[in-house]
Write an enzyme that holds these catalytic residues in place. Structure first.
Site, PDB file in Angstrom:
ATOM      1  N   LYS A  45     -50.974  21.411 -62.339  1.00  0.00           N
ATOM      2  CA  LYS A  45     -49.810  22.141 -61.814  1.00  0.00           C
ATOM      3  C   LYS A  45     -49.115  22.895 -62.931  1.00  0.00           C
ATOM      4  O   LYS A  45     -48.748  24.044 -62.774  1.00  0.00           O
ATOM      5  CB  LYS A  45     -48.861  21.133 -61.162  1.00  0.00           C
ATOM      6  CG  LYS A  45     -48.110  21.632 -59.997  1.00  0.00           C
ATOM      7  CD  LYS A  45     -48.817  21.617 -58.657  1.00  0.00           C
ATOM      8  CE  LYS A  45     -50.268  21.869 -58.608  1.00  0.00           C
ATOM      9  NZ  LYS A  45     -50.923  21.465 -57.390  1.00  0.00           N
TER      10      LYS A  45
ATOM     11  N   ASN B 224     -62.376  40.309 -44.320  1.00  0.00           N
ATOM     12  CA  ASN B 224     -62.328  39.151 -45.229  1.00  0.00           C
ATOM     13  C   ASN B 224     -63.695  38.505 -45.174  1.00  0.00           C
ATOM     14  O   ASN B 224     -64.273  38.371 -44.098  1.00  0.00           O
ATOM     15  CB  ASN B 224     -61.307  38.115 -44.751  1.00  0.00           C
ATOM     16  CG  ASN B 224     -59.886  38.540 -45.038  1.00  0.00           C
ATOM     17  OD1 ASN B 224     -59.657  39.566 -45.654  1.00  0.00           O
ATOM     18  ND2 ASN B 224     -58.940  37.746 -44.587  1.00  0.00           N
ATOM     19  N   GLY B 225     -64.191  38.060 -46.314  1.00  0.00           N
ATOM     20  CA  GLY B 225     -65.500  37.401 -46.329  1.00  0.00           C
ATOM     21  C   GLY B 225     -66.419  38.104 -47.297  1.00  0.00           C
ATOM     22  O   GLY B 225     -65.976  38.890 -48.142  1.00  0.00           O
TER      23      GLY B 225
ATOM     24  N   HIS C 108     -60.516   8.069 -77.832  1.00  0.00           N
ATOM     25  CA  HIS C 108     -61.905   8.523 -77.939  1.00  0.00           C
ATOM     26  C   HIS C 108     -62.003  10.014 -78.255  1.00  0.00           C
ATOM     27  O   HIS C 108     -63.050  10.617 -78.052  1.00  0.00           O
ATOM     28  CB  HIS C 108     -62.674   8.189 -76.651  1.00  0.00           C
ATOM     29  CG  HIS C 108     -62.752   6.709 -76.396  1.00  0.00           C
ATOM     30  ND1 HIS C 108     -63.481   5.853 -77.188  1.00  0.00           N
ATOM     31  CD2 HIS C 108     -62.148   5.929 -75.462  1.00  0.00           C
ATOM     32  CE1 HIS C 108     -63.343   4.611 -76.751  1.00  0.00           C
ATOM     33  NE2 HIS C 108     -62.531   4.637 -75.698  1.00  0.00           N
TER      34      HIS C 108
ATOM     35  N   GLU D  41     -53.395  15.927 -61.911  1.00  0.00           N
ATOM     36  CA  GLU D  41     -52.636  16.831 -61.041  1.00  0.00           C
ATOM     37  C   GLU D  41     -51.434  17.430 -61.786  1.00  0.00           C
ATOM     38  O   GLU D  41     -51.155  18.625 -61.667  1.00  0.00           O
ATOM     39  CB  GLU D  41     -52.202  16.064 -59.778  1.00  0.00           C
ATOM     40  CG  GLU D  41     -51.079  16.684 -58.945  1.00  0.00           C
ATOM     41  CD  GLU D  41     -51.418  18.021 -58.300  1.00  0.00           C
ATOM     42  OE1 GLU D  41     -52.574  18.488 -58.422  1.00  0.00           O
ATOM     43  OE2 GLU D  41     -50.514  18.615 -57.695  1.00  0.00           O
TER      44      GLU D  41
ATOM     45  N   ARG E 202     -52.224  35.222 -49.888  1.00  0.00           N
ATOM     46  CA  ARG E 202     -53.672  35.063 -49.693  1.00  0.00           C
ATOM     47  C   ARG E 202     -54.487  35.950 -50.648  1.00  0.00           C
ATOM     48  O   ARG E 202     -55.684  35.813 -50.739  1.00  0.00           O
ATOM     49  CB  ARG E 202     -54.039  35.414 -48.249  1.00  0.00           C
ATOM     50  CG  ARG E 202     -53.469  34.450 -47.235  1.00  0.00           C
ATOM     51  CD  ARG E 202     -53.899  34.830 -45.857  1.00  0.00           C
ATOM     52  NE  ARG E 202     -55.340  34.761 -45.728  1.00  0.00           N
ATOM     53  CZ  ARG E 202     -56.000  33.691 -45.328  1.00  0.00           C
ATOM     54  NH1 ARG E 202     -55.348  32.602 -45.031  1.00  0.00           N
ATOM     55  NH2 ARG E 202     -57.301  33.716 -45.220  1.00  0.00           N
TER      56      ARG E 202
ATOM     57  N   CYS F 102     -58.354  37.052 -48.739  1.00  0.00           N
ATOM     58  CA  CYS F 102     -57.490  38.221 -48.568  1.00  0.00           C
ATOM     59  C   CYS F 102     -56.729  38.040 -47.260  1.00  0.00           C
ATOM     60  O   CYS F 102     -56.977  37.109 -46.510  1.00  0.00           O
ATOM     61  CB  CYS F 102     -58.327  39.488 -48.522  1.00  0.00           C
ATOM     62  SG  CYS F 102     -59.494  39.600 -49.877  1.00  0.00           S
TER      63      CYS F 102
ATOM     64  N   TRP G  53     -57.821  40.446 -52.608  1.00  0.00           N
ATOM     65  CA  TRP G  53     -58.032  39.641 -53.829  1.00  0.00           C
ATOM     66  C   TRP G  53     -59.491  39.863 -54.174  1.00  0.00           C
ATOM     67  O   TRP G  53     -60.383  39.383 -53.490  1.00  0.00           O
ATOM     68  CB  TRP G  53     -57.743  38.165 -53.542  1.00  0.00           C
ATOM     69  CG  TRP G  53     -57.743  37.288 -54.749  1.00  0.00           C
ATOM     70  CD1 TRP G  53     -56.716  37.083 -55.624  1.00  0.00           C
ATOM     71  CD2 TRP G  53     -58.815  36.457 -55.223  1.00  0.00           C
ATOM     72  NE1 TRP G  53     -57.084  36.182 -56.592  1.00  0.00           N
ATOM     73  CE2 TRP G  53     -58.358  35.784 -56.373  1.00  0.00           C
ATOM     74  CE3 TRP G  53     -60.124  36.208 -54.777  1.00  0.00           C
ATOM     75  CZ2 TRP G  53     -59.153  34.891 -57.091  1.00  0.00           C
ATOM     76  CZ3 TRP G  53     -60.909  35.327 -55.489  1.00  0.00           C
ATOM     77  CH2 TRP G  53     -60.423  34.676 -56.635  1.00  0.00           C
TER      78      TRP G  53
ATOM     79  N   GLU H  77     -51.331  25.961 -64.140  1.00  0.00           N
ATOM     80  CA  GLU H  77     -51.541  27.078 -63.215  1.00  0.00           C
ATOM     81  C   GLU H  77     -50.268  27.879 -62.954  1.00  0.00           C
ATOM     82  O   GLU H  77     -50.336  29.061 -62.640  1.00  0.00           O
ATOM     83  CB  GLU H  77     -52.188  26.617 -61.897  1.00  0.00           C
ATOM     84  CG  GLU H  77     -51.299  25.856 -60.954  1.00  0.00           C
ATOM     85  CD  GLU H  77     -51.971  25.608 -59.605  1.00  0.00           C
ATOM     86  OE1 GLU H  77     -51.837  24.502 -59.094  1.00  0.00           O
ATOM     87  OE2 GLU H  77     -52.619  26.513 -59.059  1.00  0.00           O
TER      88      GLU H  77
ATOM     89  N   LYS I 275     -54.497  31.560 -52.770  1.00  0.00           N
ATOM     90  CA  LYS I 275     -54.164  30.337 -52.051  1.00  0.00           C
ATOM     91  C   LYS I 275     -55.383  29.669 -51.445  1.00  0.00           C
ATOM     92  O   LYS I 275     -55.571  28.472 -51.550  1.00  0.00           O
ATOM     93  CB  LYS I 275     -53.141  30.660 -50.958  1.00  0.00           C
ATOM     94  CG  LYS I 275     -52.697  29.469 -50.131  1.00  0.00           C
ATOM     95  CD  LYS I 275     -51.835  28.552 -50.962  1.00  0.00           C
ATOM     96  CE  LYS I 275     -51.420  27.294 -50.216  1.00  0.00           C
ATOM     97  NZ  LYS I 275     -51.012  26.243 -51.162  1.00  0.00           N
TER      98      LYS I 275
HETATM   99  C1  F6R Z   1     -53.753  23.781 -57.044  1.00  0.00           C
HETATM  100  C2  F6R Z   1     -54.311  24.324 -55.805  1.00  0.00           C
HETATM  101  C3  F6R Z   1     -55.784  24.368 -55.666  1.00  0.00           C
HETATM  102  C4  F6R Z   1     -56.199  23.888 -54.267  1.00  0.00           C
HETATM  103  C5  F6R Z   1     -57.705  24.067 -54.075  1.00  0.00           C
HETATM  104  C6  F6R Z   1     -58.174  23.532 -52.738  1.00  0.00           C
HETATM  105  O1  F6R Z   1     -52.357  23.770 -57.010  1.00  0.00           O
HETATM  106  O2  F6R Z   1     -53.603  24.736 -54.936  1.00  0.00           O
HETATM  107  O3  F6R Z   1     -56.412  23.622 -56.662  1.00  0.00           O
HETATM  108  O4  F6R Z   1     -55.817  22.543 -54.128  1.00  0.00           O
HETATM  109  O5  F6R Z   1     -58.027  25.417 -54.179  1.00  0.00           O
HETATM  110  O6  F6R Z   1     -57.551  24.181 -51.679  1.00  0.00           O
HETATM  111  P1  F6R Z   1     -57.593  23.567 -50.229  1.00  0.00           P
HETATM  112  O7  F6R Z   1     -56.792  22.308 -50.242  1.00  0.00           O
HETATM  113  O8  F6R Z   1     -57.023  24.614 -49.336  1.00  0.00           O
HETATM  114  O9  F6R Z   1     -59.029  23.272 -49.923  1.00  0.00           O
END
Ligand code: F6R
Length: 607
Positions: A484, A100-101, A503, A480, A27, A2, A74, A487, A602
């Site tokens: 991307k 936060n936490g 397979h 990846e 966040r 958050c 969040w 998501e 994020k």
């Molecule tokens: C995907 C994405 C997430 C982060 C993951 C790790 O686009 O952003 O999969 O890569 O949550 O986040 P960090 O790098 O901050 O540890």
């Protein structure tokens, strides 16, 4: 995950905290709230949803106050409701907190407090802290906070204000980031510098276990009853970097920054003449690293895919057996930890709980821990024995793009660093270093072709399923690319090793299930062509990511996106760029909320 922002000073805090909170929305963004204290009276405003939806109503209230707290939520404990949005308060509405936490023992604390006569208004773990403060609030607010936190087991970035001492703000941190911005006769508090950078660049990083007492003209920081002397640090990036810079979305802006991200990650670290790499962050462990004979690479999501690319690099060029894990799984297996093992943790935010918990576990086991981190001063960067910053700048879009490029660049540098400590020849060192130097220009060339990629995204906009295939260095890039796309667009996409198609996955291939095949002209090219033919034989459409000059590929693929030629080991640094652009344009055509995809945050600071 958050966001917190707070203000104490002589100015009217309303616009300050509102703009700060909006910049923190990435966040966490399911609900938000404010508390203003003006002339000893508190006003609260809480709403569910994004700030934009109810901003007009907020402004109409014309809130005033020289002390204010604000929070983007969040949800973790308790549903998304106004009652559960922060700030939370005590029974008498005298104490207001944002947090936060996670309070791990909140259930037992809540039960006890209810027995003692406290009335709860929300389902959150946070609210217990407000009631604990109330319970211990006899003299000063800071003493009450200190005593309350003695009862709490868990993590917190906490900001507290009270109508009983309206000229004061108390801030506490335990494993959840909080910074204090220092202004002229004013202080700001935030969980992330981007919230306050328009007000000040002078910041104090709070450490775990510290409590700060802020008044508009004074600050005192304590740790275990003793006053701490802290340095004021200067943030060296500015507000424009944290804003969209003219692009429609942060995601596109950040993809367009990929070439400079690669360049910044290499800056001052390449010794081309000697075929060496200089990594100041590893100086203190240089000797230990010479003895390392197995490595663990750990990260989550996109950072985990960077780890997978790193494994190919380190095993092929540095000759170090390397194991790769996602943060949330490492602890469940009996990893073969040897005397000379080291682990490298990769994280953009440096606050990902799954990654941090592995880091802490590995430290307990006495393994050398290294970090590849973007956020300076983050928990990961402080807790690892040594590490390297990616210097990617703030990444605001929830989907990680440029930070991945920063991570891949640092992994290439570490490969040369460790390789040259071992058997890598000067010639090979020079070759990699000189190819690395060319990568930003090659990356730019792909971006310059973005309109072509946009057209391909337009052509495929109605498809609901995609395969992404690759082999060797480009297998993690297939993963990846799929992550991307799913998501950001919410369309089903899966990454698979090219050789695995036969397979099982081939069963799904038909004219409605296209494949993006990453097939640069490298050591696995022929094998990738066989996979493409398997798909074509089943009427599947193929978009190939191929090396410039390969005209043959046009005969079998439906569409081709060209990338420039580079060393096989470095292809991931350019082959991923069209996939980032494809995910962006595809999602934009579908009018998705690109920078803030639903259900995601994020920085994932819960396990
Ligand atoms: C995907 C994405 C997430 C982060 C993951 C790790 O686009 O952003 O999969 O890569 O949550 O986040 P960090 O790098 O901050 O540890």
């Amino acid at each position: 995950m958050c966001g917190i922002v707070g203000y104490i000073g002589s100015k009217d805090s309303s616009s300050i905290v509102l703009s700060g909170l909006k910049r923190l929305e990435y966040r966490g963004y399911d609900s938000y709230g404010f508390c203003f204290i003006d002339k000893g009276k508190a006003s609260i405003f809480k709403r569910v949803g994004k700030i934009d939806n109810t901003e007009k109503e907020f402004l109409e209230n014309n809130f005033k106050g020289n002390v204010c707290l604000a929070h983007d939520r969040w949800a973790t404990t308790g549903l998304v409701t106004e009652e559960n949005a922060h700030p939370h308060s005590d029974c008498k509405n005298e104490v207001f907190i944002v947090h936060n936490g996670i309070v791990e023992n909140y259930k037992e604390l809540k039960e006890k407090l209810i027995k003692e006569g406290h009335n709860f208004k929300s389902e959150t773990d946070t609210e217990v802290i407000a009631h604990l403060i109330e319970k211990y609030y006899i003299g000063k607010l800071e003493d009450a906070v200190k005593n309350a936190l003695k009862d709490v087991r868990g993590t917190y970035g906490l900001v507290v204000i009270s109508t009983r001492e309206p000229d004061k703000m108390v801030v506490a941190r335990m494993s959840s980031p909080l910074i204090i911005g220092v202004g002229e006769e004013e202080f700001l508090v935030a969980s992330d510098p981007s919230a306050i950078i328009n007000m000040t660049r002078q910041i104090i990083n709070l450490d775990d276990g510290e409590i700060a007492v802020l008044k508009k003209d004074s600050i005192k920081i304590y740790k275990e009853e003793k006053e701490s002397q802290k340095n004021i640090e200067t943030i060296d990036w500015d507000i424009e970097q944290a804003e969209k810079g003219g692009y429609e979305h942060f995601m596109l802006k950040e993809i367009m920054e990929e070439p400079i991200t690669i360049e910044d990650a290499m800056r001052g670290r390449l010794l081309e003449e000697e075929g060496l790499v200089k990594l100041g962050g590893l100086d203190s462990v240089e000797k230990d690293l010479r003895k390392i004979n197995n490595l663990f690479l750990i990260g989550c999501g996109t950072a985990h895919y960077a780890c997978r690319v790193g494994k190919y690099m380190l095993e092929e060029y540095a000759d170090i057996p390397t194991e790769v894990d996602v943060g949330s799984e490492f602890r469940y297996r009996k990893a073969s930890i040897k005397n000379n093992s080291a682990s490298i943790f990769i994280s953009q935010s440096g606050e990902t709980a799954d990654t941090l918990s592995c880091l802490r576990e590995n430290k307990e086991k006495g393994i050398l821990t290294l970090g590849i981190t973007n956020v300076v001063g983050s928990s990961q960067s402080r807790e690892t024995d040594a590490g390297i910053y990616t210097r990617s700048g703030p990444e605001i879009a929830v989907a990680s793009t440029k930070a991945f490029l920063g991570q891949l660049t640092i992994l290439s540098l570490i490969t040369v660093y460790l390789g040259r400590q071992r058997n890598m020849s000067v010639v090979m060192g020079k070759r990699i270093v000189s190819e690395l130097k060319k990568i930003p220009a090659l990356a730019q060339k792909i971006l310059d072709n973005k309109e072509e990629i946009k057209k391909i995204a337009e052509k495929y906009k109605d498809y609901k399923n995609f395969w992404f295939i690759g082999r060797k260095y480009n297998y993690p890039i297939a993963l990846e690319g799929a992550l991307k796309l799913k998501e950001v667009s919410y369309v089903h996409a899966e990454g698979v090793a090219g050789g695995e198609l036969k397979h099982g996955p081939l069963a799904l291939v038909d004219e409605n299930f296209p494949t993006i095949a990453i097939c640069p002209s490298d050591s696995v090219y022929e094998k990738m062509i066989s996979n493409i033919e398997e798909i074509k034989a089943r009427k599947g459409k193929v978009i190939a990511i191929a090396t410039e000059g390969n005209e043959e590929i046009k005969k079998i693929a439906d569409d081709v996106i060209y990338i420039p030629k580079t060393l096989e080991m470095l292809t991931p640094l350019i082959s991923v760029i069209p996939l980032h652009l494809f995910a962006y344009y595809f999602s934009n055509i579908l009018e998705r909320d690109i920078d803030k995809p639903k259900n995601l945050a994020k920085s994932v600071t819960v396990e």
